[in-house]
Scaffold this active site. Structure first.
Site, mmCIF file in Angstrom:
data_model
loop_
_atom_site.group_PDB
_atom_site.id
_atom_site.type_symbol
_atom_site.label_atom_id
_atom_site.label_comp_id
_atom_site.label_asym_id
_atom_site.label_seq_id
_atom_site.Cartn_x
_atom_site.Cartn_y
_atom_site.Cartn_z
ATOM 1 N N ASP A 112 0.811 -1.222 0.000
ATOM 2 C CA ASP A 112 0.000 0.000 0.000
ATOM 3 C C ASP A 112 0.846 1.275 0.000
ATOM 4 O O ASP A 112 0.391 2.328 0.425
ATOM 5 C CB ASP A 112 -0.971 0.000 1.188
ATOM 6 C CG ASP A 112 -0.269 -0.315 2.511
ATOM 7 O OD1 ASP A 112 0.974 -0.392 2.516
ATOM 8 O OD2 ASP A 112 -0.967 -0.477 3.523
ATOM 9 N N LYS A 163 5.129 1.023 15.896
ATOM 10 C CA LYS A 163 4.069 1.829 16.512
ATOM 11 C C LYS A 163 4.374 2.183 17.976
ATOM 12 O O LYS A 163 3.678 1.758 18.904
ATOM 13 C CB LYS A 163 2.721 1.108 16.386
ATOM 14 C CG LYS A 163 2.490 0.547 14.983
ATOM 15 C CD LYS A 163 1.118 0.641 14.436
ATOM 16 C CE LYS A 163 1.048 0.487 12.930
ATOM 17 N NZ LYS A 163 1.211 -0.786 12.299
ATOM 18 N N ASP A 219 1.403 5.943 2.721
ATOM 19 C CA ASP A 219 0.726 4.654 2.882
ATOM 20 C C ASP A 219 -0.747 4.947 2.602
ATOM 21 O O ASP A 219 -1.392 5.662 3.371
ATOM 22 C CB ASP A 219 0.923 4.158 4.314
ATOM 23 C CG ASP A 219 0.171 2.866 4.586
ATOM 24 O OD1 ASP A 219 -0.836 2.586 3.907
ATOM 25 O OD2 ASP A 219 0.582 2.132 5.498
HETATM 26 N N1 GDD Z 1 0.828 -12.112 2.938
HETATM 27 C C1 GDD Z 1 0.469 -11.397 3.983
HETATM 28 N N2 GDD Z 1 0.017 -12.066 5.110
HETATM 29 N N3 GDD Z 1 0.530 -10.050 3.955
HETATM 30 C C2 GDD Z 1 0.138 -9.358 5.037
HETATM 31 C C3 GDD Z 1 -0.357 -9.975 6.218
HETATM 32 C C4 GDD Z 1 -0.412 -11.418 6.230
HETATM 33 O O1 GDD Z 1 -0.820 -12.060 7.202
HETATM 34 N N4 GDD Z 1 -0.677 -9.008 7.117
HETATM 35 C C5 GDD Z 1 -0.393 -7.824 6.526
HETATM 36 N N5 GDD Z 1 0.081 -8.019 5.267
HETATM 37 C C6 GDD Z 1 0.532 -7.017 4.299
HETATM 38 C C7 GDD Z 1 -0.471 -5.916 4.010
HETATM 39 O O2 GDD Z 1 -1.281 -6.251 2.878
HETATM 40 C C8 GDD Z 1 0.444 -4.737 3.685
HETATM 41 O O3 GDD Z 1 0.872 -4.756 2.345
HETATM 42 C C9 GDD Z 1 1.664 -4.985 4.555
HETATM 43 O O4 GDD Z 1 1.624 -6.378 4.922
HETATM 44 C C10 GDD Z 1 1.709 -4.116 5.817
HETATM 45 O O5 GDD Z 1 0.495 -4.255 6.518
HETATM 46 P P1 GDD Z 1 -0.373 -2.988 6.960
HETATM 47 O O6 GDD Z 1 -1.572 -3.507 7.629
HETATM 48 O O7 GDD Z 1 -0.538 -2.049 5.826
HETATM 49 O O8 GDD Z 1 0.597 -2.386 8.073
HETATM 50 P P2 GDD Z 1 0.713 -0.888 8.599
HETATM 51 O O9 GDD Z 1 0.430 0.088 7.549
HETATM 52 O O10 GDD Z 1 -0.076 -0.779 9.859
HETATM 53 O O11 GDD Z 1 2.278 -0.805 9.029
HETATM 54 C C11 GDD Z 1 3.300 -1.221 8.132
HETATM 55 O O12 GDD Z 1 3.552 -0.222 7.160
HETATM 56 C C12 GDD Z 1 4.086 1.026 7.674
HETATM 57 C C13 GDD Z 1 4.333 1.923 6.485
HETATM 58 O O13 GDD Z 1 3.155 2.227 5.898
HETATM 59 C C14 GDD Z 1 4.584 -1.505 8.932
HETATM 60 O O14 GDD Z 1 5.503 -2.115 8.052
HETATM 61 C C15 GDD Z 1 5.168 -0.228 9.532
HETATM 62 O O15 GDD Z 1 6.415 -0.516 10.132
HETATM 63 C C16 GDD Z 1 5.385 0.798 8.429
HETATM 64 O O16 GDD Z 1 5.869 2.020 8.975
HETATM 65 MG MG MG Z 2 -0.258 0.018 5.573
#
Ligand code: GDD
Ligand code: MG
Length: 361
Positions: A112, A163, A219
């Protein structure tokens, strides 16, 4: 080179769009989000991309295949039976990532993220420092929603906290990594968070270095940021004088319109608007700071600001939509309705105005 894109999250924060379509396939500036990444990876020589999936694999494959062929990239789906988090999928795909990989490294991307992907800079820096991983960092005013990173002057990562409750740094994890295949041995093929369980250990071992992103980053996994990301991306295209932006008397500021969309005379579209394929916008309509997804029809003299209108909606005459409203697929809004900060679930018909903000219909 190889890459793995984490496409398995449920995208709950981008509902109601993700009721109809997995988050990585929701169009961002008229192309599935993940295809922006696939295109940029192909440009630096990535030829094989693993999609780490845990639901709706057919839909994902269908919407991505056309772009993958265009960019000359081989897509392999790695399907989890239970969600494996952000690290487990790397262990599951270990054989694919290590097979025929003379580079000995692979990209990992959150699906994303929209930015001017600094993949070549990552490759050059990764080869130069020789450690197990290169992470992209980006400075933001409020880092609490992200992974937060502390570095030294040599750009080595000293600590990684997902976080954090207390402020430790304004540099966040931008969700783009280049990792050595050897690091996969740190992960077991079970649900594991790379941010909470793997990166903190690698940082303590001084095995991670950071590249700081200089241009825009977002994001786009929540509606507010999806719209903010659209504005940033369109501004980035404007800076490059991109042919993808449209100009003319009907358009104000940065606007992207699919060539198959029909915009009648007397409309004012923009700034910061993206309109998808086969949309029809009738005369006298005003759209600003909004995204209209494929196949939607908007009748005359309506007014839309700061909102996301899903696929195949039918919006009536003299309708007013504002305040970060998000409509799912196949919504019908009758004439003269007013909607403010309203979420509308797919396949609903709305006949009455909703003056209170924040309703889910
Ligand atoms: N295959 C798979 N399986 N992918 C997963 C799973 C899973 O169980 N859970 C989450 N993802 C994928 C999501 O589709 C996304 O592309 C990515 O892992 C990160 O998940 P998000 O749910 O978008 O996390 P976030 O936005 O809260 O936090 C992450 O992104 C931030 C930057 O935008 C973390 O990586 C943070 O450290 C980072 O700053
Ligand atoms: Mg995200």
């Amino acid at each position: 080179m190889k890459a793995l894109i984490l496409v398995g999250g449920f995208g709950t924060r981008l509902r109601p769009l993700t009721f109809s379509c997995p988050k990585p396939c929701v169009e961002f500036c008229n192309k599935p989000i993940v295809c922006h990444q696939i295109e940029a990876l192909a440009k630096v020589g990535v030829t094989e991309i693993v999609l780490a999936i845990n639901y709706q694999p057919e839909m994902m494959r269908e919407s991505i295949e056309k772009y993958a062929r265009e960019y000359g990239v081989n897509i392999i789906c790695s399907q989890e039976t239970t969600p494996l988090g952000t690290a487990g999928p790397l262990a599951l795909a270990k054989d694919i990532l290590t097979r025929d990989n003379p580079e000995g490294s692979f990209f990992v991307l959150n699906s994303d993220i929209i930015c001017d992907y600094p993949f070549q800079e990552m490759i050059d820096f990764h080869r130069a420092h020789g450690k197990e991983g290169t992470l992209v960092v980006f400075p933001v005013p409020d880092p609490s929603r992200y992974g937060v990173i502390v570095t030294n002057e040599a750009n080595e990562i000293l600590s990684f906290v997902e976080k954090p409750k207390e402020f430790i740094s304004n540099k966040i994890n931008a969700g783009l990594y280049l990792l050595k295949t050897s690091m996969i041995d740190r992960i077991e093929p079970k649900p594991t968070s790379i941010e909470r369980e793997i990166f903190p250990v690698m940082a303590a071992d001084r095995q991670l270095c950071a590249v700081t992103l200089k241009s825009f980053w977002m994001d786009i996994g929540i509606p507010k940021d999806y719209l903010a990301g659209t504005e940033l991306y369109l501004a980035h295209l404007a800076k490059k004088n991109s042919q993808e932006l449209i100009h003319g008397s009907k358009f104000a500021g940065n606007v992207m319109i699919d060539p198959t969309a029909e915009i009648e005379e007397g409309c004012i579209i923009g700034p910061n608007v993206c309109i998808g394929p086969n949309c029809k916008v009738k005369s006298g309509t005003r759209i600003s700071n909004s995204v209209i997804l494929a196949g939607t029809e908007i009748n005359s003299h309506s007014w839309i600001n700061g909102s996301i209108i899903g696929w195949k909606n039918k919006i009536g005459r003299w309708v007013r939509i504002e305040g970060l409203s998000v409509f799912g697929e196949d919504v019908v809004v009758k004439d003269e309705v007013f909607l403010n900060a309203t979420i509308i679930l797919p396949h609903k018909e709305i006949k009455d105005s909703e003056f209170a903000a924040g309703k889910i219909l």
